[in-house]
Structure formats: C-alpha cells, structure tokens
Design a protein around this motif. Structure first.
Motif, short mmCIF file in Angstrom:
data_model
loop_
_atom_site.label_atom_id
_atom_site.label_comp_id
_atom_site.label_asym_id
_atom_site.label_seq_id
_atom_site.Cartn_x
_atom_site.Cartn_y
_atom_site.Cartn_z
N ALA A 196 0.85 -1.19 0.00
CA ALA A 196 0.00 0.00 0.00
C ALA A 196 0.89 1.24 0.00
N THR A 197 0.50 2.21 -0.81
CA THR A 197 1.18 3.51 -0.84
C THR A 197 0.12 4.57 -0.58
N ALA A 198 0.25 5.30 0.52
CA ALA A 198 -0.76 6.28 0.93
C ALA A 198 -1.08 7.24 -0.22
N GLY A 199 -2.38 7.36 -0.51
CA GLY A 199 -2.85 8.29 -1.53
C GLY A 199 -2.86 7.76 -2.94
N LEU A 200 -2.18 6.64 -3.19
CA LEU A 200 -2.04 6.12 -4.55
C LEU A 200 -2.97 4.95 -4.81
N GLY A 201 -3.70 5.02 -5.92
CA GLY A 201 -4.57 3.93 -6.31
C GLY A 201 -4.44 3.64 -7.80
N VAL A 260 3.25 11.57 -5.22
CA VAL A 260 3.50 10.24 -4.67
C VAL A 260 4.33 9.43 -5.66
N ASN A 261 5.37 8.79 -5.14
CA ASN A 261 6.21 7.92 -5.94
C ASN A 261 6.21 6.54 -5.27
N ALA A 262 5.64 5.55 -5.94
CA ALA A 262 5.50 4.21 -5.36
C ALA A 262 6.82 3.44 -5.33
N GLY A 263 7.78 3.80 -6.17
CA GLY A 263 9.03 3.06 -6.23
C GLY A 263 8.89 1.77 -7.03
N SER A 264 9.96 1.06 -7.18
CA SER A 264 9.99 -0.17 -7.96
C SER A 264 9.46 -1.35 -7.14
N GLU A 265 8.52 -2.09 -7.74
CA GLU A 265 7.95 -3.27 -7.08
C GLU A 265 7.56 -4.29 -8.15
N GLU A 266 7.38 -5.54 -7.72
CA GLU A 266 6.89 -6.58 -8.62
C GLU A 266 5.38 -6.69 -8.49
#
Length: 107
Positions: A51-56, A80-86
């Motif tokens: 979960a990233t606050a504010g990001l959907g 908001v920057n979620a960063g790298s994820e799989e």
C-alpha cells in the motif's frame, strides 16, 4: 441478452515496474512493456504488492502490442512515488478477436 464470447485463457504475469511520480490530486496513465499481450487481451486486475498512501490504480488496459497501460490516481496533497515493485497482472484472452466480438445492449 448480453453479447458474449468464451475466454481462451486467463494468465497471471509478474512484472517489475517503477512508476513515475504522480502529481498531487491527479491521475496519470503510464505504460510498461509486457511481452506477449495484444490489444485483444483484457486486463482483469493489477495487484500492487504494497500500500502507498494516496495512490490507487483506477484503470488498466493493453494499449498496444506488448504494452500495458495503467492509470494511477493520487488523492494526496503532495506527489506520490510508489518506487519499484513486482506487480501481478491478471489477463484474460478472449477466444475470438475482440474486434469482432458481438455488440449489443444489455437488456
């Protein structure tokens, strides 16, 4: 009657993505390479692992051959920057070309 076609396959793909920062209180579509998808495919779900606050994630589609387009929504008051994820992507492939799917009205 609702027009319909059969599903040829449903696939779950893993894709490491590093979405660009999304400005405050806006949405932005971003594209990512996903080999093997076609514009006839249907994106059923995009699963972000954290979960990233504010990001959907508010929409996903195959915008071109081998290209996944995801619309990110930022409801926060700062970027908001979620960063790298799989991520996991769930894709359905209709048994016939979506360009010739039956059209109609839901009754």
């Amino acid at each position: 009657m609702i027009p319909q076609t059969n599903i040829q396959s449903i696939r779950v793909c893993r894709l490491t993505m590093d979405p660009a920062s999304v400005n405050a209180q806006t949405s932005a579509e971003q594209t990512f390479t996903l080999k093997g998808v076609t514009t006839n495919d249907v994106v059923l779900n995009v699963i972000k692992p954290t979960a990233t606050a504010g990001l959907g994630i508010v929409n996903a589609r195959i915008s071109a051959k081998d290209t996944l387009a995801i619309t990110f929504q930022n409801s926060a008051t700062t970027a908001v920057n979620a960063g790298s994820e799989e991520y996991k992507i769930v894709i359905a492939r209709p048994s016939q070309d979506a360009g010739v799917l039956p059209n109609g009205t839901v009754e």
